[in-house]
Design a protein around this motif. Structure first.
Motif, PDB file in Angstrom:
ATOM      1  N   ALA A 133       0.858  -1.191   0.000  1.00  0.00           N
ATOM      2  CA  ALA A 133       0.000   0.000   0.000  1.00  0.00           C
ATOM      3  C   ALA A 133       0.892   1.238   0.000  1.00  0.00           C
ATOM      4  O   ALA A 133       1.676   1.447   0.928  1.00  0.00           O
ATOM      5  CB  ALA A 133      -0.918  -0.009   1.215  1.00  0.00           C
ATOM      6  N   ASP A 134       0.761   2.080  -1.032  1.00  0.00           N
ATOM      7  CA  ASP A 134       1.687   3.209  -1.169  1.00  0.00           C
ATOM      8  C   ASP A 134       1.050   4.558  -0.872  1.00  0.00           C
ATOM      9  O   ASP A 134       1.665   5.594  -1.109  1.00  0.00           O
ATOM     10  CB  ASP A 134       2.307   3.216  -2.569  1.00  0.00           C
ATOM     11  N   PHE A 135      -0.197   4.567  -0.346  1.00  0.00           N
ATOM     12  CA  PHE A 135      -0.821   5.852  -0.047  1.00  0.00           C
ATOM     13  C   PHE A 135      -0.462   6.285   1.372  1.00  0.00           C
ATOM     14  O   PHE A 135      -0.060   5.479   2.227  1.00  0.00           O
ATOM     15  CB  PHE A 135      -2.335   5.799  -0.258  1.00  0.00           C
ATOM     16  N   ALA A 136      -0.602   7.580   1.643  1.00  0.00           N
ATOM     17  CA  ALA A 136      -0.085   8.164   2.883  1.00  0.00           C
ATOM     18  C   ALA A 136      -0.678   7.527   4.134  1.00  0.00           C
ATOM     19  O   ALA A 136       0.034   7.309   5.126  1.00  0.00           O
ATOM     20  CB  ALA A 136      -0.348   9.671   2.883  1.00  0.00           C
ATOM     21  N   LEU A 137      -1.961   7.207   4.102  1.00  0.00           N
ATOM     22  CA  LEU A 137      -2.613   6.674   5.284  1.00  0.00           C
ATOM     23  C   LEU A 137      -2.068   5.311   5.682  1.00  0.00           C
ATOM     24  O   LEU A 137      -2.225   4.874   6.819  1.00  0.00           O
ATOM     25  CB  LEU A 137      -4.125   6.574   5.041  1.00  0.00           C
ATOM     26  N   ALA A 138      -1.400   4.628   4.755  1.00  0.00           N
ATOM     27  CA  ALA A 138      -0.869   3.299   5.027  1.00  0.00           C
ATOM     28  C   ALA A 138       0.489   3.323   5.711  1.00  0.00           C
ATOM     29  O   ALA A 138       0.924   2.305   6.270  1.00  0.00           O
ATOM     30  CB  ALA A 138      -0.763   2.501   3.728  1.00  0.00           C
ATOM     31  N   ALA A 139       1.155   4.467   5.691  1.00  0.00           N
ATOM     32  CA  ALA A 139       2.552   4.516   6.140  1.00  0.00           C
ATOM     33  C   ALA A 139       2.734   4.030   7.575  1.00  0.00           C
ATOM     34  O   ALA A 139       3.610   3.200   7.862  1.00  0.00           O
ATOM     35  CB  ALA A 139       3.085   5.937   5.993  1.00  0.00           C
ATOM     36  N   GLU A 140       1.909   4.515   8.489  1.00  0.00           N
ATOM     37  CA  GLU A 140       2.064   4.128   9.889  1.00  0.00           C
ATOM     38  C   GLU A 140       1.705   2.662  10.111  1.00  0.00           C
ATOM     39  O   GLU A 140       2.269   1.995  10.992  1.00  0.00           O
ATOM     40  CB  GLU A 140       1.213   5.032  10.780  1.00  0.00           C
ATOM     41  N   HIS A 141       0.766   2.158   9.324  1.00  0.00           N
ATOM     42  CA  HIS A 141       0.420   0.736   9.427  1.00  0.00           C
ATOM     43  C   HIS A 141       1.604  -0.136   9.027  1.00  0.00           C
ATOM     44  O   HIS A 141       1.880  -1.170   9.660  1.00  0.00           O
ATOM     45  CB  HIS A 141      -0.784   0.424   8.534  1.00  0.00           C
ATOM     46  N   LYS A 142       2.291   0.244   7.977  1.00  0.00           N
ATOM     47  CA  LYS A 142       3.428  -0.543   7.508  1.00  0.00           C
ATOM     48  C   LYS A 142       4.546  -0.554   8.538  1.00  0.00           C
ATOM     49  O   LYS A 142       5.166  -1.598   8.784  1.00  0.00           O
ATOM     50  CB  LYS A 142       3.924  -0.001   6.164  1.00  0.00           C
ATOM     51  N   VAL A 143       4.798   0.587   9.149  1.00  0.00           N
ATOM     52  CA  VAL A 143       5.828   0.638  10.193  1.00  0.00           C
ATOM     53  C   VAL A 143       5.417  -0.223  11.380  1.00  0.00           C
ATOM     54  O   VAL A 143       6.233  -0.959  11.954  1.00  0.00           O
ATOM     55  CB  VAL A 143       6.084   2.094  10.636  1.00  0.00           C
ATOM     56  N   THR A 144       4.142  -0.152  11.754  1.00  0.00           N
ATOM     57  CA  THR A 144       3.667  -0.940  12.898  1.00  0.00           C
ATOM     58  C   THR A 144       3.836  -2.432  12.636  1.00  0.00           C
ATOM     59  O   THR A 144       4.274  -3.182  13.523  1.00  0.00           O
ATOM     60  CB  THR A 144       2.186  -0.625  13.189  1.00  0.00           C
ATOM     61  N   GLU A 145       3.508  -2.886  11.439  1.00  0.00           N
ATOM     62  CA  GLU A 145       3.695  -4.299  11.120  1.00  0.00           C
ATOM     63  C   GLU A 145       5.162  -4.695  11.275  1.00  0.00           C
ATOM     64  O   GLU A 145       5.477  -5.781  11.785  1.00  0.00           O
ATOM     65  CB  GLU A 145       3.204  -4.609   9.700  1.00  0.00           C
ATOM     66  N   ARG A 146       6.063  -3.840  10.861  1.00  0.00           N
ATOM     67  CA  ARG A 146       7.485  -4.135  10.988  1.00  0.00           C
ATOM     68  C   ARG A 146       7.895  -4.211  12.458  1.00  0.00           C
ATOM     69  O   ARG A 146       8.672  -5.101  12.854  1.00  0.00           O
ATOM     70  CB  ARG A 146       8.301  -3.071  10.236  1.00  0.00           C
ATOM     71  N   VAL A 147       7.371  -3.314  13.275  1.00  0.00           N
ATOM     72  CA  VAL A 147       7.685  -3.349  14.711  1.00  0.00           C
ATOM     73  C   VAL A 147       7.188  -4.662  15.327  1.00  0.00           C
ATOM     74  O   VAL A 147       7.875  -5.278  16.159  1.00  0.00           O
ATOM     75  CB  VAL A 147       7.056  -2.138  15.436  1.00  0.00           C
ATOM     76  N   ILE A 148       6.008  -5.096  14.924  1.00  0.00           N
ATOM     77  CA  ILE A 148       5.470  -6.361  15.441  1.00  0.00           C
ATOM     78  C   ILE A 148       6.347  -7.531  15.014  1.00  0.00           C
ATOM     79  O   ILE A 148       6.680  -8.414  15.823  1.00  0.00           O
ATOM     80  CB  ILE A 148       4.018  -6.560  14.960  1.00  0.00           C
ATOM     81  N   LEU A 149       6.737  -7.556  13.755  1.00  0.00           N
ATOM     82  CA  LEU A 149       7.610  -8.632  13.274  1.00  0.00           C
ATOM     83  C   LEU A 149       8.929  -8.644  14.033  1.00  0.00           C
ATOM     84  O   LEU A 149       9.425  -9.706  14.440  1.00  0.00           O
ATOM     85  CB  LEU A 149       7.855  -8.481  11.777  1.00  0.00           C
ATOM     86  N   ASP A 150       9.496  -7.466  14.236  1.00  0.00           N
ATOM     87  CA  ASP A 150      10.777  -7.372  14.947  1.00  0.00           C
ATOM     88  C   ASP A 150      10.655  -7.773  16.418  1.00  0.00           C
ATOM     89  O   ASP A 150      11.638  -8.192  17.042  1.00  0.00           O
ATOM     90  CB  ASP A 150      11.336  -5.950  14.851  1.00  0.00           C
ATOM     91  N   SER A 151       9.449  -7.650  16.982  1.00  0.00           N
ATOM     92  CA  SER A 151       9.250  -7.990  18.398  1.00  0.00           C
ATOM     93  C   SER A 151       9.313  -9.489  18.645  1.00  0.00           C
ATOM     94  O   SER A 151       9.568  -9.935  19.767  1.00  0.00           O
ATOM     95  CB  SER A 151       7.886  -7.469  18.875  1.00  0.00           C
ATOM     96  N   GLY A 152       9.059 -10.263  17.602  1.00  0.00           N
ATOM     97  CA  GLY A 152       9.040 -11.708  17.766  1.00  0.00           C
ATOM     98  C   GLY A 152       7.745 -12.255  18.328  1.00  0.00           C
ATOM     99  O   GLY A 152       7.622 -13.461  18.569  1.00  0.00           O
ATOM    100  N   LEU A 153       6.752 -11.398  18.543  1.00  0.00           N
ATOM    101  CA  LEU A 153       5.466 -11.851  19.087  1.00  0.00           C
ATOM    102  C   LEU A 153       4.709 -12.704  18.069  1.00  0.00           C
ATOM    103  O   LEU A 153       4.783 -12.445  16.862  1.00  0.00           O
ATOM    104  CB  LEU A 153       4.602 -10.639  19.449  1.00  0.00           C
ATOM    105  N   PRO A 154       3.957 -13.693  18.543  1.00  0.00           N
ATOM    106  CA  PRO A 154       3.059 -14.413  17.636  1.00  0.00           C
ATOM    107  C   PRO A 154       1.994 -13.430  17.139  1.00  0.00           C
ATOM    108  O   PRO A 154       1.296 -12.824  17.944  1.00  0.00           O
ATOM    109  CB  PRO A 154       2.439 -15.496  18.530  1.00  0.00           C
TER     110      PRO A 154
END
Length: 301
Positions: free
Chosen positions: A111-132
């Motif tokens: 998703a390349d629109f502005a409203l998606a930017a924070e969602h994409k970062v959040t997904e990365r933070v979740i992945l990096d956390s190692g949480l299920p």
């Protein structure tokens, strides 16, 4: 172990609680809220209230327990959501939750629109956390449009800058049902679901459906992006948010909200709510509101 819903007094959160209560004992459900006063109805139904605020990380320390299944409903404060979400993720990891489901946006990293930017970062933070994790990438709510029918009916026009782009929207209740299914079912860990309505529609079709149900001619006025921006700001929408809305319409033109993956219907086990049904429900609510606002009271007599 509890099933924990953050942002539980919001429009989506309340619907998720409703879905959970249909199949899960109330004592196994917890609602994370900023104000218990706004959640007295949930407490009356037997739901445990846990007080915390996305903006105050220290309050999140007691929001989760080991083994909890947690739904992180994305915050509504655009521009502040990454820090807010990160605070929740860190608290969830510290507690040792068994699942963190997150309501992101259709398309995820694509998703390349502005409203998606924070969602994409959040997904990365979740992945990096190692949480299920479970990523619930929500498409558009039909209510994004049907909850704002008053100006459309007043001017007999739907105004947008989306051309003939299509939107595979669904009712908010559909997305709530999907979240409840992901929290209560098995096999959802490590999955990313692209959630959208079964049928994509254009604004021309939306205006036609409004015309059919109201018996009036409702036009679709497709305007250039800069004109759309001026209309929104002229109506009192703050400039930054107006720019986001216009950017979303540009994404609609590019087809980024038109995907009909079937994930939403598969998760819920039922077809998504048709556009016509959402329009009918909104028109009924709008008519009721107008009647209440215009009915004389004893004081008027």
């Amino acid at each position: 172990m509890s099933i924990v819903v953050t942002g539980a007094t919001g429009s989506l959160g309340r619907l998720v609680i409703d879905e959970l209560l249909a199949t899960v004992p109330a004592e196994q459900i917890a609602a994370v809220v900023r104000s218990k006063e706004k959640a007295t109805d949930l407490a009356a139904r037997g739901v445990e209230l846990r007080t915390a605020d996305y903006n105050e990380p220290e309050t999140l320390a007691g929001a989760f327990r080991a083994g909890d299944r947690v739904l992180l409903i994305s915050g509504s404060e655009v521009g502040r959501r990454v820090s807010q979400h990160t605070a929740v993720i860190e608290a969830a990891k510290e507690a040792g939750v068994a699942q963190l489901a997150y309501t992101g946006v259709l398309g995820g990293p694509d998703a390349d629109f502005a409203l998606a930017a924070e969602h994409k970062v959040t997904e990365r933070v979740i992945l990096d956390s190692g949480l299920p994790y479970t990523f619930l990438r929500n498409g558009w709510y039909t209510e994004n449009y049907t909850e704002h029918l008053a100006p459309v009916l007043e001017h007999s026009a739907v105004v947008a800058s989306a051309g003939e782009g299509r939107i595979a929207s669904a009712a908010r209740a559909d997305y709530a049902a999907a979240a409840a299914a992901a929290l209560t079912g098995e096999g959802h860990l490590g999955k990313a679901y692209e959630l959208s309505g079964d049928v994509a529609w254009s604004f021309t079709e939306y205006a036609a459906e409004l015309s059919r149900q109201t018996g009036r001619t409702i036009a679709y006025n497709n305007v250039p992006a800069e004109v759309h921006l001026g209309i929104l700001t002229g109506a009192g929408v703050p400039q930054p948010f107006a720019e986001i809305l216009v950017d979303v319409d540009a994404a609609v033109v590019r087809g980024l909200l038109a995907g009909t993956t079937g994930d939403l219907a598969r998760l819920t086990g039922r077809p998504t709510t048709p556009l016509a049904d959402s329009v009918a429900a909104a028109l009924a609510t709008t008519a009721t509101a107008v009647t209440v606002a215009t009915t004389p009271t004893a004081a008027d007599a």
